[in-house]
Motif scaffolding. Sequence first.
Motif, short mmCIF file in Angstrom:
data_model
loop_
_atom_site.label_atom_id
_atom_site.label_comp_id
_atom_site.label_asym_id
_atom_site.label_seq_id
_atom_site.Cartn_x
_atom_site.Cartn_y
_atom_site.Cartn_z
N VAL A 30 3.52 15.57 -10.73
CA VAL A 30 3.78 15.81 -12.16
C VAL A 30 2.63 16.57 -12.78
O VAL A 30 2.82 17.52 -13.56
CB VAL A 30 4.01 14.47 -12.89
N PHE A 31 1.41 16.21 -12.42
CA PHE A 31 0.23 16.89 -12.96
C PHE A 31 0.17 18.35 -12.53
O PHE A 31 -0.09 19.24 -13.34
CB PHE A 31 -1.03 16.16 -12.49
N LEU A 32 0.42 18.61 -11.24
CA LEU A 32 0.40 19.99 -10.74
C LEU A 32 1.49 20.82 -11.38
O LEU A 32 1.30 21.99 -11.70
CB LEU A 32 0.57 19.99 -9.22
N HIS A 33 2.65 20.24 -11.58
CA HIS A 33 3.74 20.98 -12.22
C HIS A 33 3.36 21.40 -13.64
O HIS A 33 3.62 22.52 -14.07
CB HIS A 33 4.99 20.11 -12.25
N PHE A 37 0.82 -1.21 0.00
CA PHE A 37 0.00 0.00 0.00
C PHE A 37 0.86 1.27 0.00
O PHE A 37 0.51 2.27 -0.60
CB PHE A 37 -0.95 0.00 1.20
N MET A 38 2.00 1.23 0.68
CA MET A 38 2.91 2.37 0.67
C MET A 38 3.44 2.63 -0.73
O MET A 38 3.56 3.78 -1.18
CB MET A 38 4.07 2.14 1.63
N LEU A 39 3.75 1.56 -1.46
CA LEU A 39 4.23 1.71 -2.84
C LEU A 39 3.17 2.36 -3.72
O LEU A 39 3.47 3.24 -4.53
CB LEU A 39 4.63 0.33 -3.38
N ILE A 40 1.91 1.92 -3.56
CA ILE A 40 0.81 2.50 -4.34
C ILE A 40 0.66 3.99 -4.01
O ILE A 40 0.48 4.84 -4.90
CB ILE A 40 -0.51 1.75 -4.06
N ALA A 41 0.74 4.34 -2.72
CA ALA A 41 0.60 5.75 -2.31
C ALA A 41 1.71 6.61 -2.88
O ALA A 41 1.47 7.74 -3.36
CB ALA A 41 0.60 5.84 -0.78
N LEU A 42 2.94 6.09 -2.88
CA LEU A 42 4.06 6.85 -3.46
C LEU A 42 3.86 7.05 -4.95
O LEU A 42 4.16 8.12 -5.50
CB LEU A 42 5.38 6.11 -3.18
N TYR A 43 3.34 6.03 -5.61
CA TYR A 43 3.11 6.13 -7.06
C TYR A 43 2.08 7.23 -7.37
O TYR A 43 2.26 8.06 -8.25
CB TYR A 43 2.63 4.78 -7.57
N LEU A 44 0.98 7.23 -6.60
CA LEU A 44 -0.07 8.24 -6.83
C LEU A 44 0.42 9.64 -6.50
O LEU A 44 0.09 10.61 -7.18
CB LEU A 44 -1.30 7.91 -5.98
N THR A 45 1.22 9.77 -5.44
CA THR A 45 1.77 11.08 -5.07
C THR A 45 2.67 11.63 -6.16
O THR A 45 2.60 12.81 -6.53
CB THR A 45 2.56 10.97 -3.76
#
Length: 583
Positions: A33-36, A20-28
């Motif tokens: 990238v989107f905000l940038h 779950f931590m890996l998934i959260a890091l991926y989404l973050t």
Amino acid sequence: MARLLVKFQRYFRRKPIRFFMLIALYLTAGSLVFLHASFTGEPRVSENAPGANDGTSGRTEHQHLGTLQLSREFKELPEPLTTARRYGSWFKSPSKDTILGRNNPGDYGGTWSRALKGRNIREKEEDKAKYIGCYVDNIHRRALRGVSFFDYKKMTLFRCQDNCAERGYLFAGLEFGAECYCGHKIQAANVSDVECNMQCKGEKNNICGGVNRLSIYRLELAQESARRYGSAIFRGCFRRPENVSVALLASRVMKNMSVDRCVDFCTGKEYPLAALAGSWCHCGFPTSLFTLHEREDEQLCAQKCSGEEFESCGNSKYFIVYQTQVQDNRCMDRRFLTTRVKQFIALASFPGAGNTWARHLIELATGFYTGSYYFDGSLYNKGFKGERDHWRSGRTICIKTHESGQKEIEAFDSAILLIRNPYKALMAEFNRKYGGHIGFASHAHWKGKGTSHEAGVTLSRIRANDEWPEFVKNYAPWWATHTIDWLKYGKNVLVVHFEDLKRDLFVQLKRMVSLLGIVVLEDRLLCVEGQKDGNFKRSGLRKLEYDPYTPEMRKMIGGYIKTVDSALKLRNLTGVPADYYPR
């Protein structure tokens, strides 16, 4: 490859938290990238922007004005509140750089972008302006003499109206399909609407003036109250007072003068007014020596600031004035009457006619609490301490009431009768009924939840669809009978029209205070003008997208308006204001 995947699967089964931590890091990472990508848009000058002499307009007025003609191609995204600044009037300078279209650090595109900071772009559907006509305009004598803005690719009605309102102007005018002018006064002749025949560059279905013709709109939000520039409110251009050192108590010379610097200086000195006069910054209060009642043409203050090219800082004869965030405490003290009165004065109005606002003004002007025929806990919690007293306690300066009928009216010895346009009063009371003192009725209350084609339509849905028509049917006659009853049975009745109170607060409030038997200094009334809105004023940003009044409703209300108008004139009083009708 298959073995590797099986190993990963077994590993994450044993330790699901790491999965779950890996998934959260991926989404973050994806979100960053989107905000940038969203904030990469920067103001830039279009290389093919039309010039003043390219023959496209057939006019040479841009040469005379030295107008900056830029096509701003950037994303209008809301930016952080912490960077929001104050901006006043912008005046164009015929510098070589602006004529050539060079992108200076202080160019118009940059200023426009900064002016949008700290607020979201509002929807067009908010309908915050009213079209008032087509007017003559020329380069030597402008119809609207405030700021101006050109956009030859994306000009729209909303864009012009929104930015004029943001800077505190009462009118917005569009010309030549792409030019936006703002102002507080219209100084030109009205002509036929046919002469305003050019489509807006940014929306082909709307008209944006014509050749030397302005389509002018009255900005409804700007009329309700002065629009804000960051933390300061633009008050206008005013003539220098005769004795500056007495009228404005603190002064300082500033080398790099700007609106921000002067407002910050006066805020630090705890003065509610900041007056810019070239390189001088003056601070003080509105007083009889400097009333702010006689606004001058803003072109008289058209001297740019040394520290901010697109702001005006006035000059030695005409001052640009802002109201700071400092509260003027000269009219904030309130208390109960020390000696109980035996004469009861009513502040009478139909619901929705502005009674709470009038109470706020009276309390500031007199320094005494107002009472009420009722008890409203929300009003008490907002500072109307007389709300808890019995209306006959004798400790309050006047008593709010919506009552009508001979017995109730004759209980008072005199009255201030506040009358408001019934169309506005009915909508205000409907909003209060379903949304509270500063809230709004929902769309379902105005239009109902819709009719059902199913056989089992519920009674509640039918009732919801009838709420507004039933309200108008029941309350519109009361609007008329309320006024007529007070004129018939009331003793010593002073009639005040809500619209007159808004337009000329100083004069009308002085009349009201005089009836109350209180002697008030002029400076205190001037203080009230700066604190006039109070806590019970709807924002005005949420408006219906349609007219809720049907032709049948308008016909009925029109008849009541004529009845009240006749009743007022029979008593040698001024009839209802002209804007009550036609509707």
